[in-house]
Design an enzyme around this catalytic site. Structure first.
Site, PDB file in Angstrom:
ATOM      1  CE1 TYR A 112       3.016 -11.498 -23.095  1.00  0.00           C
ATOM      2  CE2 TYR A 112       3.860 -13.043 -21.673  1.00  0.00           C
ATOM      3  CZ  TYR A 112       2.942 -12.091 -22.065  1.00  0.00           C
ATOM      4  OH  TYR A 112       1.515 -12.180 -21.788  1.00  0.00           O
ATOM      5  CG  ASP A 184       7.462 -16.211 -28.052  1.00  0.00           C
ATOM      6  OD1 ASP A 184       6.427 -16.572 -28.966  1.00  0.00           O
ATOM      7  OD2 ASP A 184       7.496 -16.186 -26.943  1.00  0.00           O
TER       8      ASP A 184
HETATM    9  C1  LIG Z   1       1.845 -14.104 -24.689  1.00  0.00           C
HETATM   10  C2  LIG Z   1       2.684 -13.856 -25.075  1.00  0.00           C
HETATM   11  C3  LIG Z   1       3.064 -14.916 -23.965  1.00  0.00           C
HETATM   12  C4  LIG Z   1       2.555 -15.653 -22.745  1.00  0.00           C
HETATM   13  O1  LIG Z   1       1.468 -16.452 -23.428  1.00  0.00           O
HETATM   14  P1  LIG Z   1       0.321 -16.672 -23.038  1.00  0.00           P
HETATM   15  O2  LIG Z   1      -0.668 -17.959 -23.310  1.00  0.00           O
HETATM   16  O3  LIG Z   1      -1.241 -15.425 -22.423  1.00  0.00           O
HETATM   17  O4  LIG Z   1       1.131 -17.315 -21.466  1.00  0.00           O
HETATM   18  C5  LIG Z   1       4.676 -15.484 -24.617  1.00  0.00           C
HETATM   19  N1  LIG Z   1       4.901 -14.926 -24.884  1.00  0.00           N
HETATM   20  C6  LIG Z   1       4.595 -14.247 -26.581  1.00  0.00           C
HETATM   21  C7  LIG Z   1       5.608 -12.901 -27.402  1.00  0.00           C
HETATM   22  C8  LIG Z   1       3.557 -13.650 -26.187  1.00  0.00           C
HETATM   23  O5  LIG Z   1       2.859 -12.837 -26.857  1.00  0.00           O
END
Ligand SMILES: *Cc1c(COP(=O)(O)O)cnc(C)c1O
Length: 394
Positions: A112, A184
């Site tokens: 990200y 993630d």
């Molecule tokens: C959107 C996203 C983030 C960040 O999250 P926020 O809630 O916008 O701070 C991190 N990792 C991935 C894969 C995302 O899609």
């Protein structure tokens, strides 16, 4: 009486909340309070000393947020969970807890954008080194682990090219070196992918996406071993302060109840749209893990329950052609983010990946003609009508 462990779908709805401790309230009450009063000075002393459990101040813990943290820990199959005000607050709190100046983090390519931004900042300001690599084999990963490597950080699948990382393989390498693996899991949610069951140590989410599911909250969640989560709670969260509000926690608890049925529909709609897109003459290429011809289709089958609700595709044409398709849509919303009830479309080259240098962007496969669709929960016929109408105008 201890019940045998119920299925994930059921635990999304029932799970860990003890209604009898809250006047039998069916749903967790919103404890909209900043602080908690003590019965006596001594009680306050005991709580701050950690000799008595109980709430003190909402940055240190709040019953509504607690209910969410217990739920997500249960759903990811981890010991303990912790909630944040955004996905990035979660990512930064985890990384700050894992490393110190002079350490190194090994990261899968294509993470990200803001996670990449954070790594860059940590390098420039705090001398924390990192390498972004294509984690395609144990040998590649092993060769990039340094003496000062303190964590392996992966994201799978990634935006917008849907490249996957084999969690099992990364865990194998990490175990040999006694290194924690952070995943993630935003694109999958605990319903489609369970990294802890595959041996990962820490799983995190932008709960803004599928977990919230309704495009009305920005939040982050982390699950891991109690010892690690406690450390995050008492250091990087307490002192940096990216906590979740009780109301937003309540929205996520509400979102989680329908996660399984929503994900089923997102996946089913995406699958049907893929079939349509594949046959459309204006589509040059498609990336979708459910495509039997997708290079990592077998891996997707192995580690995901289904293929998710995201599809990227290249229009036969230029940047302007891609933008024309978007401008012709009447129902599908032109917006970044994903996982909402509404179908969203974005143009990565000029939106989510606009900061990536052109050459690097093209190399990643994020071309000017690429569009990314977050398939929503509408009738798939209506989504297709709208898309087909846009495509037929070029
Ligand atoms: C959107 C996203 C983030 C960040 O999250 P926020 O809630 O916008 O701070 C991190 N990792 C991935 C894969 C995302 O899609």
């Amino acid at each position: 009486m201890e019940k045998t462990k119920r299925s994930l779908e059921t635990r999304m709805i029932h799970g860990t909340f003890d209604r009898q401790k809250h006047y039998g309230s069916l749903t967790p009450p919103i404890y909209q309070t900043s602080t908690f009063s003590f019965e006596t000075a001594e009680q306050g002393e005991a709580r701050f000393a950690g000799n008595e459990s109980g709430y003190m101040y909402s940055r240190l813990g709040n019953p509504t947020v607690d209910a969410l943290e217990k739920k997500i820990a249960d759903l990811e199959g981890g010991e303990e969970g912790i909630a944040f005000s955004s996905g990035m607050a979660a990512v930064s709190a985890v990384l700050y807890a894992l490393v110190k100046s002079g350490d190194h983090i090994l990261v899968s390519e294509g993470v990200y954008g803001c996670t990449f931004g954070l790594l860059k900042m940590m390098k420039e300001k705090f001398n924390v080194d990192y390498d972004l690599i294509n984690m395609d084999s144990e040998e590649t990963i092993e060769s990039m682990i340094k003496d000062n490597t303190k964590a392996l950080y992966i994201e799978t699948p990634i935006n917008p090219t849907m490249k996957l990382v084999d969690i099992d393989m990364v865990v194998n390498v990490a175990k040999k070196r006694n290194l924690p693996v952070v995943v993630d899991n935003t694109f999958c949610s605990p319903y489609l992918q369970q990294p802890l069951a595959l041996g990962a140590d820490i799983v995190l989410h932008s709960a803004t996406k599928y977990i919230g599911g309704h495009g009305d909250v920005v939040a982050g969640l982390v699950v891991g071993k109690s010892e690690f989560i406690q450390e995050v709670r008492m250091t990087t969260q307490k002192d940096i302060g990216g906590i979740l509000s009780p109301f937003d926690a309540w929205l996520l608890i509400r979102g989680l109840k329908t996660l399984a049925v929503r994900m089923d529909r997102h996946c089913e709609n995406a699958n049907k749209l893929f079939d349509q897109l594949k046959r459309h003459p204006k589509i040059k290429s498609i990336v979708y893990p459910g495509d039997p011809e997708f290079v990592q289709h077998e891996l997707a089958k192995k580690q995901m329950k289904h293929y998710g609700g995201l599809i990227s595709f290249e229009i036969d044409g230029s940047k302007e052609t891609a933008q024309k398709v978007m401008n012709e849509l009447s129902m599908i919303q032109v917006a970044v983010s994903l996982g909402d009830a509404e179908t969203l479309i974005q143009h990565p080259a000029t939106m989510t990946h606009a900061v990536v240098p052109d050459e690097e962007r093209e190399r990643m496969g994020v071309t000017d003609q690429l569009l990314r669709l977050s398939v929503g929960l509408e009738s798939v016929d209506d989504i297709w009508d709208d898309l087909a109408n846009g495509l037929n105008k070029i």
